[in-house]
Design a protein around this motif. Sequence first.
Motif, mmCIF file in Angstrom:
data_model
loop_
_atom_site.group_PDB
_atom_site.id
_atom_site.type_symbol
_atom_site.label_atom_id
_atom_site.label_comp_id
_atom_site.label_asym_id
_atom_site.label_seq_id
_atom_site.Cartn_x
_atom_site.Cartn_y
_atom_site.Cartn_z
ATOM 1 N N GLU A 435 6.252 -10.105 3.498
ATOM 2 C CA GLU A 435 6.957 -8.939 4.034
ATOM 3 C C GLU A 435 7.784 -8.231 2.976
ATOM 4 O O GLU A 435 7.991 -7.017 3.054
ATOM 5 C CB GLU A 435 7.859 -9.368 5.192
ATOM 6 N N TRP A 440 0.879 -5.065 -4.914
ATOM 7 C CA TRP A 440 -0.183 -6.062 -5.057
ATOM 8 C C TRP A 440 -1.255 -5.529 -5.986
ATOM 9 O O TRP A 440 -1.633 -4.366 -5.903
ATOM 10 C CB TRP A 440 -0.809 -6.380 -3.706
ATOM 11 N N TYR A 449 -2.298 -1.672 -2.851
ATOM 12 C CA TYR A 449 -1.423 -0.877 -1.983
ATOM 13 C C TYR A 449 -1.035 -1.573 -0.687
ATOM 14 O O TYR A 449 -0.011 -1.253 -0.085
ATOM 15 C CB TYR A 449 -2.051 0.494 -1.671
ATOM 16 N N THR A 450 -1.797 -2.504 -0.200
ATOM 17 C CA THR A 450 -1.426 -3.299 0.955
ATOM 18 C C THR A 450 -1.626 -4.768 0.631
ATOM 19 O O THR A 450 -2.300 -5.113 -0.344
ATOM 20 C CB THR A 450 -2.278 -2.951 2.190
ATOM 21 N N ARG A 451 -1.020 -5.624 1.453
ATOM 22 C CA ARG A 451 -1.215 -7.059 1.267
ATOM 23 C C ARG A 451 -2.697 -7.375 1.331
ATOM 24 O O ARG A 451 -3.406 -6.920 2.221
ATOM 25 C CB ARG A 451 -0.485 -7.830 2.359
ATOM 26 N N SER A 453 -6.228 -8.696 2.201
ATOM 27 C CA SER A 453 -6.761 -9.301 3.416
ATOM 28 C C SER A 453 -7.637 -10.501 3.114
ATOM 29 O O SER A 453 -7.902 -11.320 3.994
ATOM 30 C CB SER A 453 -7.575 -8.267 4.205
#
Length: 473
Positions: A435, A440, A449-451, A453
């Motif tokens: 969080e 990344w 740009y996002t955690r 997957s």
Amino acid sequence: MAFMLQSPILLAQEEELPTPVPDIPLSGTLPVCYVNTENGAPIVSKEDYINANIWIDPMGIEGIEAFGSEESPIVTEIRGRGNSSWTGYGKKPYKIKLAKKNTPFGFPKSKHFALLAHAPTQAYFAGETAYELARLIGLGWVPRSHPVEVVLNGTNIGVYAFSESVRIDPGRVEIDEQPESNTDESTIPYGWLVEIDNSDDTPQILVPQTIEENPDAFVSRFTLKTPEVISQQQETWAKDQFTELTRLILSLDKNNAAWTDMIDIESLAKYYIVQELSGNYDAFVGSTYLHKGSGDKWIFGPIWDSEWTFVPEERFGHIWEERVSLTGVDRVNFTWIKELIKFPVFQEEVRRVWKEFYAGRFNNVYSFMDDFYNLTKAAYETNNLIWPSYISHGIHSTYNRLKTILPRYAEWFDKMIQDPDFSGIEDVETVFDSETAEEWYTLQGVRLYTRPSASGIYVLIQGTSVRKVHIRN
């Protein structure tokens, strides 16, 4: 820690692929392979051969004999070959089929050879280093090749590998060949050459990699290279073989290694060591061969297609873990190997083979690298003038880099296999909750740009903190 960016072999995606820069003279430091197609026709198909002549001028290289001549060329046919290497680059690979069996470069007599382009970077050097490791460890027949400069229809198209191709032949895979359309159940179990494949082909056996109903399971492709035309009996036998092997290898009971009754464990250990040691991200995904002669067991090999090797500066995990981190794509099927390394009997065989190899013949690879570099460096400088779009690492930096990182790869591998769990994950933190993450990246520096997957190893930047982390989802 240092956050290093190391470019992988990148596949070109140009709408209009580069063409060779014209009128670049030969370096004169390698044998020259001349190919002239009938009426100067372009080579545009992987399926259809066209008529051609070929001859090889040794250019005074010691130990190399002329193969034909301009006045008396060798009759041949030629077509394209490869998958992404054929569609993604202007510098194309080719399949050669001589009119009669012959012995170019003193290779065992055959009609079938290849001109391998290795368009991106100096992959021939990296790949041939992996091949030499296979020779030194004793992985059966390893395809022979010799670097050449190629002149196609009067145009210098750069450095290629004049190579043997994978097939059942004297001096190559030496087994009796399974007849096409065979229905004799007493002989069907012998004489097979099969590729674990990542492309559609025919004939091909599809086997879901699951021991229970799972619609989302990977499906492995086993392409039957020999025979090429199969009967229903042959198809059924092959399907049963690879389904049963999958069931045994995926078994939850890793102390029951019943698959060793069907697979030669020593050849598998040698094959795995070479692929993991060279960091071949395509191994057990595609171009992974196994064969079965008159014995009862499948033998892993020969090695083939080692272009995507020696990518990271440091090894952080197994090839499947690093490939996910490199690309961010986790839908890649590494057939069997992630389960095989959980069997204690396989772990012990890998340790046994590696201990003998590392203490003995391994260091011979360095003199091979010196010799190969000295042989090819001038020709590769010329190659870079012909194909400037494909320069990722020059031959000099490639040589220096491989001489530096191969010992580190070997040290990592030696340490990794002593781990009770055979774990390749090293010097990373395991992260379940991110969080507070700010940025990344893959290990190659690609911003996500996002955690992530997909499970794998990544770089996490939080404020002034930069660290490697292992995502487990």
